[in-house]
Design a protein around this motif. Structure first.
Motif, PDB file in Angstrom:
ATOM      1  N   PHE A   5      41.658  48.877  43.669  1.00 13.30           N
ATOM      2  CA  PHE A   5      41.475  48.472  42.279  1.00 13.30           C
ATOM      3  C   PHE A   5      40.083  48.843  41.804  1.00 13.30           C
ATOM      4  O   PHE A   5      39.176  49.124  42.599  1.00 13.30           O
ATOM      5  CB  PHE A   5      41.693  46.963  42.123  1.00 13.30           C
ATOM      6  CG  PHE A   5      40.624  46.104  42.768  1.00 13.30           C
ATOM      7  CD1 PHE A   5      39.593  45.559  42.015  1.00 13.30           C
ATOM      8  CD2 PHE A   5      40.636  45.850  44.132  1.00 13.30           C
ATOM      9  CE1 PHE A   5      38.596  44.777  42.596  1.00 13.30           C
ATOM     10  CE2 PHE A   5      39.650  45.074  44.737  1.00 13.30           C
ATOM     11  CZ  PHE A   5      38.635  44.534  43.961  1.00 13.30           C
ATOM     12  N   ARG A   6      39.905  48.827  40.505  1.00  9.50           N
ATOM     13  CA  ARG A   6      38.597  48.980  39.875  1.00  9.50           C
ATOM     14  C   ARG A   6      38.400  47.786  38.946  1.00  9.50           C
ATOM     15  O   ARG A   6      39.309  47.426  38.195  1.00  9.50           O
ATOM     16  CB  ARG A   6      38.496  50.294  39.100  1.00  9.50           C
ATOM     17  CG  ARG A   6      38.691  51.545  39.975  1.00  9.50           C
ATOM     18  CD  ARG A   6      38.368  52.813  39.200  1.00  9.50           C
ATOM     19  NE  ARG A   6      38.726  54.014  39.946  1.00  9.50           N
ATOM     20  CZ  ARG A   6      37.967  54.587  40.869  1.00  9.50           C
ATOM     21  NH1 ARG A   6      36.794  54.035  41.178  1.00  9.50           N
ATOM     22  NH2 ARG A   6      38.349  55.691  41.486  1.00  9.50           N
ATOM     23  N   GLN A   7      37.224  47.192  39.000  1.00  9.67           N
ATOM     24  CA  GLN A   7      36.950  45.991  38.217  1.00  9.67           C
ATOM     25  C   GLN A   7      35.779  46.240  37.281  1.00  9.67           C
ATOM     26  O   GLN A   7      34.797  46.893  37.640  1.00  9.67           O
ATOM     27  CB  GLN A   7      36.641  44.816  39.149  1.00  9.67           C
ATOM     28  CG  GLN A   7      36.591  43.450  38.471  1.00  9.67           C
ATOM     29  CD  GLN A   7      35.223  43.134  37.860  1.00  9.67           C
ATOM     30  OE1 GLN A   7      34.204  43.612  38.369  1.00  9.67           O
ATOM     31  NE2 GLN A   7      35.206  42.364  36.785  1.00  9.67           N
ATOM     32  N   PRO A  13      40.118  36.482  33.761  1.00  9.79           N
ATOM     33  CA  PRO A  13      40.677  37.568  34.577  1.00  9.79           C
ATOM     34  C   PRO A  13      41.928  38.174  33.937  1.00  9.79           C
ATOM     35  O   PRO A  13      42.835  37.451  33.515  1.00  9.79           O
ATOM     36  CB  PRO A  13      41.005  36.889  35.901  1.00  9.79           C
ATOM     37  CG  PRO A  13      41.203  35.451  35.556  1.00  9.79           C
ATOM     38  CD  PRO A  13      40.273  35.169  34.415  1.00  9.79           C
ATOM     39  N   ILE A  15      44.627  41.449  34.721  1.00  7.00           N
ATOM     40  CA  ILE A  15      45.063  42.485  35.648  1.00  7.00           C
ATOM     41  C   ILE A  15      45.926  43.500  34.915  1.00  7.00           C
ATOM     42  O   ILE A  15      46.822  43.126  34.144  1.00  7.00           O
ATOM     43  CB  ILE A  15      45.852  41.877  36.823  1.00  7.00           C
ATOM     44  CG1 ILE A  15      44.957  40.925  37.625  1.00  7.00           C
ATOM     45  CG2 ILE A  15      46.411  42.971  37.732  1.00  7.00           C
ATOM     46  CD1 ILE A  15      45.702  40.154  38.696  1.00  7.00           C
ATOM     47  N   CYS A  24      45.239  53.455  38.485  1.00  7.27           N
ATOM     48  CA  CYS A  24      44.259  52.675  37.734  1.00  7.27           C
ATOM     49  C   CYS A  24      43.285  53.576  36.989  1.00  7.27           C
ATOM     50  O   CYS A  24      42.727  53.180  35.962  1.00  7.27           O
ATOM     51  CB  CYS A  24      43.527  51.712  38.665  1.00  7.27           C
ATOM     52  SG  CYS A  24      42.452  52.499  39.897  1.00  7.27           S
ATOM     53  N   SER A  31      39.986  49.978  29.847  1.00  6.02           N
ATOM     54  CA  SER A  31      39.573  48.766  30.559  1.00  6.02           C
ATOM     55  C   SER A  31      38.194  48.311  30.097  1.00  6.02           C
ATOM     56  O   SER A  31      37.941  47.104  29.934  1.00  6.02           O
ATOM     57  CB  SER A  31      39.546  49.019  32.067  1.00  6.02           C
ATOM     58  OG  SER A  31      40.835  49.168  32.595  1.00  6.02           O
ATOM     59  N   SER A  40      37.336  39.875  32.458  1.00  6.65           N
ATOM     60  CA  SER A  40      37.098  40.531  33.737  1.00  6.65           C
ATOM     61  C   SER A  40      38.370  41.298  34.069  1.00  6.65           C
ATOM     62  O   SER A  40      39.399  40.706  34.405  1.00  6.65           O
ATOM     63  CB  SER A  40      36.791  39.491  34.826  1.00  6.65           C
ATOM     64  OG  SER A  40      36.588  40.118  36.070  1.00  6.65           O
ATOM     65  N   TYR A  42      40.811  43.890  35.983  1.00 10.15           N
ATOM     66  CA  TYR A  42      41.142  44.479  37.275  1.00 10.15           C
ATOM     67  C   TYR A  42      42.251  45.499  37.062  1.00 10.15           C
ATOM     68  O   TYR A  42      43.399  45.131  36.787  1.00 10.15           O
ATOM     69  CB  TYR A  42      41.623  43.412  38.261  1.00 10.15           C
ATOM     70  CG  TYR A  42      40.598  42.361  38.615  1.00 10.15           C
ATOM     71  CD1 TYR A  42      39.922  42.407  39.830  1.00 10.15           C
ATOM     72  CD2 TYR A  42      40.313  41.318  37.740  1.00 10.15           C
ATOM     73  CE1 TYR A  42      38.979  41.439  40.165  1.00 10.15           C
ATOM     74  CE2 TYR A  42      39.370  40.347  38.060  1.00 10.15           C
ATOM     75  CZ  TYR A  42      38.713  40.423  39.275  1.00 10.15           C
ATOM     76  OH  TYR A  42      37.786  39.457  39.592  1.00 10.15           O
ATOM     77  N   VAL A  44      44.626  48.050  38.783  1.00  9.15           N
ATOM     78  CA  VAL A  44      45.109  48.077  40.159  1.00  9.15           C
ATOM     79  C   VAL A  44      46.055  49.262  40.370  1.00  9.15           C
ATOM     80  O   VAL A  44      46.883  49.570  39.513  1.00  9.15           O
ATOM     81  CB  VAL A  44      45.843  46.755  40.487  1.00  9.15           C
ATOM     82  CG1 VAL A  44      46.368  46.766  41.919  1.00  9.15           C
ATOM     83  CG2 VAL A  44      44.920  45.560  40.261  1.00  9.15           C
ATOM     84  N   GLN A  74      41.779  38.095  45.742  1.00 10.39           N
ATOM     85  CA  GLN A  74      40.653  38.080  44.813  1.00 10.39           C
ATOM     86  C   GLN A  74      40.279  36.675  44.351  1.00 10.39           C
ATOM     87  O   GLN A  74      39.285  36.498  43.652  1.00 10.39           O
ATOM     88  CB  GLN A  74      40.965  38.962  43.591  1.00 10.39           C
ATOM     89  CG  GLN A  74      41.235  40.417  43.914  1.00 10.39           C
ATOM     90  CD  GLN A  74      40.100  41.059  44.679  1.00 10.39           C
ATOM     91  OE1 GLN A  74      38.930  40.894  44.322  1.00 10.39           O
ATOM     92  NE2 GLN A  74      40.424  41.798  45.735  1.00 10.39           N
ATOM     93  N   LEU A  76      41.841  34.724  42.195  1.00  8.94           N
ATOM     94  CA  LEU A  76      41.981  34.611  40.747  1.00  8.94           C
ATOM     95  C   LEU A  76      42.876  33.426  40.386  1.00  8.94           C
ATOM     96  O   LEU A  76      43.920  33.214  40.998  1.00  8.94           O
ATOM     97  CB  LEU A  76      42.558  35.903  40.166  1.00  8.94           C
ATOM     98  CG  LEU A  76      41.771  37.182  40.487  1.00  8.94           C
ATOM     99  CD1 LEU A  76      42.439  38.388  39.854  1.00  8.94           C
ATOM    100  CD2 LEU A  76      40.329  37.058  40.019  1.00  8.94           C
TER     101      LEU A  76
END
Length: 254
Positions: A5-7, A13, A15, A24, A31, A40, A42, A44, A74, A76
């Protein structure tokens, strides 16, 4: 399964799950825009896609279980779940399997129903590319052109192509498993239940994926849902109308 994933960003949160043949990385730009609204984010990679592990199977209950494991890893708490196309089916299946484990659903251009296989030509084109002897991406594009006329779709598909350390090309997607499970990817949701959490269905005005005759089924399964039609967009709503996409998302979540 340890999903890649990249956050980005801080806040509530959220996703994001991509669609078939995606990753992703397709969501990096948008994003950041969403994150600027106080989330925030995520993004994925689902199994058999991007940099996530490959597996021998690819069904929606398994994809939903992968998502649940990711949320637990994570730490979450009741995240917002958003998915496009195949990813939309995944988050809907997650809602069926894990009630009260999320706050909101956002389903982008897919309905809770079965779809006929319509990627046969794309799969044939991808399988026709000789990875062992391939010299360049332009050569792959030329070969794929005989199966997919749209340059933008070919560009999207060929983002899955990368070079190994020895210089040969390979696919990031698990092409044999996706090919073997393409009918399953079109299947309806299983173990259906009524989902009471707030849900947004976004559909492209020019797309045929979410039809007017799908709306009663959506309302039955997701009684606390709204449907927003994005003008000027086809299936790739977030790419074709990014401002309208983000506005619809933020309005719903606020």
């Amino acid at each position: 399964m340890q999903l890649f994933f990249r956050q980005v960003g801080t806040g509530r949160p959220l996703i994001i799950l991509h669609g078939l043949f995606g990753s992703c990385d397709n969501w990096l730009t948008i994003s950041k825009v969403i994150a600027d609204q106080g989330f925030s984010v995520y993004a994925v990679d689902q199994r058999n896609h991007g940099r996530s592990p490959h597996a021998d199977t690819h069904s929606y209950p398994e994809l939903a279980d992968d998502l649940h494991e990711f949320i637990q890893q994570q730490g979450l708490e009741k995240p917002i779940l958003m998915g496009h196309s195949m990813g939309g089916k995944t988050v809907m299946q997650y809602a069926m399997q894990y009630p009260d484990a999320f706050s909101h659903l956002v389903v982008v251009d897919i309905a809770p129903r079965s779809y006929r296989v319509h990627h046969a030509e794309i799969l044939a084109g991808l399988k026709a590319i000789p990875l062992a002897t391939l010299q360049s991406r332009s050569e792959a594009d030329q070969l794929l052109r005989g199966y997919e006329p749209s340059a933008s779709v070919r560009q999207f598909l060929l983002k899955n192509l990368y070079r190994n350390d020895d210089g040969t090309f390979a696919w990031r997607i698990n092409l044999p498993v996706i090919d073997a499970n393409i009918e399953i990817i079109g299947h309806d949701l299983v173990n259906q239940r009524t989902v009471s959490e707030p849900t947004l269905f976004m559909r492209g005005e020019k797309s045929g994926y979410v039809r007017d005759k799908d709306l009663p089924t959506i309302q039955h399964l997701f009684p606390n849902s709204t449907v927003d039609t994005i003008e000027g967009a086809s299936h790739w709503v977030q790419a074709e109308q990014p401002q309208a996409f983000v506005q619809s998302l933020v309005t719903f979540l606020q």
